[in-house]
Scaffold this active site. Structure first.
Site, PDB file in Angstrom:
ATOM      1  N   HIS A 120      33.593  29.232  38.653  1.00 21.97           N
ATOM      2  CA  HIS A 120      33.634  30.143  39.729  1.00 21.97           C
ATOM      3  C   HIS A 120      32.411  30.342  40.513  1.00 21.97           C
ATOM      4  O   HIS A 120      32.124  31.488  41.187  1.00 21.97           O
ATOM      5  CB  HIS A 120      34.120  31.165  39.286  1.00 21.97           C
ATOM      6  N   CYS A 131      25.063  30.295  59.299  1.00 25.61           N
ATOM      7  CA  CYS A 131      24.187  28.752  59.227  1.00 25.61           C
ATOM      8  C   CYS A 131      24.342  28.248  58.148  1.00 25.61           C
ATOM      9  O   CYS A 131      23.739  27.026  58.176  1.00 25.61           O
ATOM     10  CB  CYS A 131      22.808  28.911  59.899  1.00 25.61           C
TER      11      CYS A 131
HETATM   12  P1  OAD Z   1      38.603  38.868  31.547  1.00 25.19           P
HETATM   13  O1  OAD Z   1      37.944  40.087  31.973  1.00 25.19           O
HETATM   14  O2  OAD Z   1      40.004  38.574  32.290  1.00 25.19           O
HETATM   15  O3  OAD Z   1      39.086  38.608  30.092  1.00 25.19           O
HETATM   16  C1  OAD Z   1      37.724  39.077  29.139  1.00 25.19           C
HETATM   17  C2  OAD Z   1      38.184  38.510  27.611  1.00 25.19           C
HETATM   18  O4  OAD Z   1      37.091  38.904  26.884  1.00 25.19           O
HETATM   19  C3  OAD Z   1      39.466  39.342  27.433  1.00 25.19           C
HETATM   20  O5  OAD Z   1      40.403  38.535  26.727  1.00 25.19           O
HETATM   21  C4  OAD Z   1      38.926  40.167  26.204  1.00 25.19           C
HETATM   22  O6  OAD Z   1      39.455  40.414  24.970  1.00 25.19           O
HETATM   23  C5  OAD Z   1      37.486  39.416  25.690  1.00 25.19           C
HETATM   24  N1  OAD Z   1      36.456  40.196  25.223  1.00 25.19           N
HETATM   25  C6  OAD Z   1      36.106  41.477  25.415  1.00 25.19           C
HETATM   26  N2  OAD Z   1      34.721  41.693  24.822  1.00 25.19           N
HETATM   27  C7  OAD Z   1      34.732  40.570  24.145  1.00 25.19           C
HETATM   28  C8  OAD Z   1      33.310  40.055  23.179  1.00 25.19           C
HETATM   29  N3  OAD Z   1      32.607  41.168  22.938  1.00 25.19           N
HETATM   30  N4  OAD Z   1      33.632  38.933  22.875  1.00 25.19           N
HETATM   31  C9  OAD Z   1      34.377  38.325  23.065  1.00 25.19           C
HETATM   32  N5  OAD Z   1      35.561  38.141  23.810  1.00 25.19           N
HETATM   33  C10 OAD Z   1      35.432  39.579  24.617  1.00 25.19           C
HETATM   34  O7  OAD Z   1      37.607  37.653  31.929  1.00 25.19           O
HETATM   35  P2  OAD Z   1      37.827  36.193  32.476  1.00 25.19           P
HETATM   36  O8  OAD Z   1      39.040  35.243  31.611  1.00 25.19           O
HETATM   37  O9  OAD Z   1      36.718  35.559  32.462  1.00 25.19           O
HETATM   38  O10 OAD Z   1      37.381  35.452  38.733  1.00 25.19           O
HETATM   39  O11 OAD Z   1      38.368  36.444  34.058  1.00 25.19           O
HETATM   40  C11 OAD Z   1      38.663  35.267  34.658  1.00 25.19           C
HETATM   41  C12 OAD Z   1      38.437  35.366  36.041  1.00 25.19           C
HETATM   42  O12 OAD Z   1      38.960  36.856  36.525  1.00 25.19           O
HETATM   43  C13 OAD Z   1      36.928  35.716  36.258  1.00 25.19           C
HETATM   44  O13 OAD Z   1      36.073  34.529  36.465  1.00 25.19           O
HETATM   45  C14 OAD Z   1      36.910  36.278  37.746  1.00 25.19           C
HETATM   46  C15 OAD Z   1      37.979  37.454  37.490  1.00 25.19           C
HETATM   47  O14 OAD Z   1      38.719  37.793  38.519  1.00 25.19           O
HETATM   48  C16 OAD Z   1      36.726  35.415  40.000  1.00 25.19           C
HETATM   49  O15 OAD Z   1      35.906  36.202  40.142  1.00 25.19           O
HETATM   50  C17 OAD Z   1      37.376  34.491  40.892  1.00 25.19           C
END
Ligand code: OAD
Length: 249
Positions: A120, A131
């Site tokens: 991303h 520009c």
């Molecule tokens: P999410 O915020 O959707 O999910 C975070 C995940 O991390 C969840 O499954 C939680 O259970 C887990 N989690 C929380 N604390 C944790 C910890 N300490 N250790 C391990 N896991 C933990 O984040 P993403 O899956 O990365 O996109 O989200 C995907 C995309 O959605 C992002 O890249 C962003 C967002 O909208 C864009 O901005 C295009």
């Protein structure tokens, strides 16, 4: 859990090509909030109002004020945690590892991994909307919001907004790495956002073992995951790599 860690460490020791697919959860213990769930950014902000490219184009000042300024500050003051360090330690042990991250914080590179695909994009550089000249994050002056290029155009972070496509190079490298790996660690992602959520499926179809590290179950847990380590990324990855290093002594 100890027994599971031992089994997973054996799988990792046997693997020739490893991919770590990471999401916001891996950076939570570095002080960066996730998007979904408790304390998530999308609890406070509607992503369609602040993270969609059309929202940015129609009101860059609002998006910069409410979301981007804060994200830039949080990312700039964050450091890799034991989970980022653990993946870098795996590379130092001589393991062939590609990190595919949905995160824009640059913490995997800071920890020392050398093959990192930023699915991303990132917040390390900013581009002028007019520009297209590029500036490093520390050259972006936020005295004026939205920050402007000398040409008068508005700067945007080089991340992927909703409504934009994944950079071609990141997509190609991710698909290739996923289809060639024999083990994938899926760490801290809700696996709800496409096309990133397809990457573990590519690995599974190609025969890879899927290991998930997450305190919560995800759509992958009951479907394609072979080993689920239900815990926070930093202590779990640290524990796992300690066991691997001990086995190699
Ligand atoms: P999410 O915020 O959707 O999910 C975070 C995940 O991390 C969840 O499954 C939680 O259970 C887990 N989690 C929380 N604390 C944790 C910890 N300490 N250790 C391990 N896991 C933990 O984040 P993403 O899956 O990365 O996109 O989200 C995907 C995309 O959605 C992002 O890249 C962003 C967002 O909208 C864009 O901005 C295009």
């Amino acid at each position: 859990m100890d027994n599971l860690i031992k089994q997973v460490s054996k799988e990792i020791l046997r693997a020739n090509k490893i991919v770590a697919m990471t999401g916001a959860g891996i950076s939570v213990e570095s002080g960066i909030p996730p998007f979904r769930g408790k304390g998530g950014l999308w609890e406070k902000f509607d992503p369609m109002e602040y993270a969609h490219i059309q929202a940015f184009i129609s009101n860059p000042e609002k998006v910069w004020h409410v979301l981007l300024r804060e994200m830039k500050a949080i990312i700039e003051s964050s450091y890799p945690n034991a989970a980022h360090d653990g993946l870098a330690r795996l590379e130092k042990l001589g393991k062939f590892i590609t990190v595919i991250t949905q995160n824009v914080d640059g913490l995997h590179q800071q920890a020392g991994n050398t093959d990192v695909v930023e699915f991303h994009g990132n917040f390390a550089t900013y581009s002028c909307m007019d520009c297209h000249s590029e500036r490093a994050s520390n050259e972006i002056d936020l005295k004026e919001i939205p920050p402007r290029c000398p040409c008068g155009g508005i700067y945007r972070p080089d991340c992927v907004f909703f409504g934009e496509t994944i950079p071609e190079d990141a997509m190609w490298r991710s698909q290739k790495a996923a289809s060639e790996c024999d083990l994938m660690l899926v760490i801290g992602t809700s696996a709800l956002v496409q096309p990133a959520s397809h990457i573990p499926l590519i690995a599974k179809r190609a025969g890879a073992i899927i290991i998930e590290i997450n305190p919560e179950p995800t759509p992958l847990t009951e479907t394609i995951t072979d080993y689920s380590l239900m815990g926070k990324a930093a202590p779990t990855v640290k524990n796992l790599i300690n066991v691997i290093e001990d086995a190699l002594k």
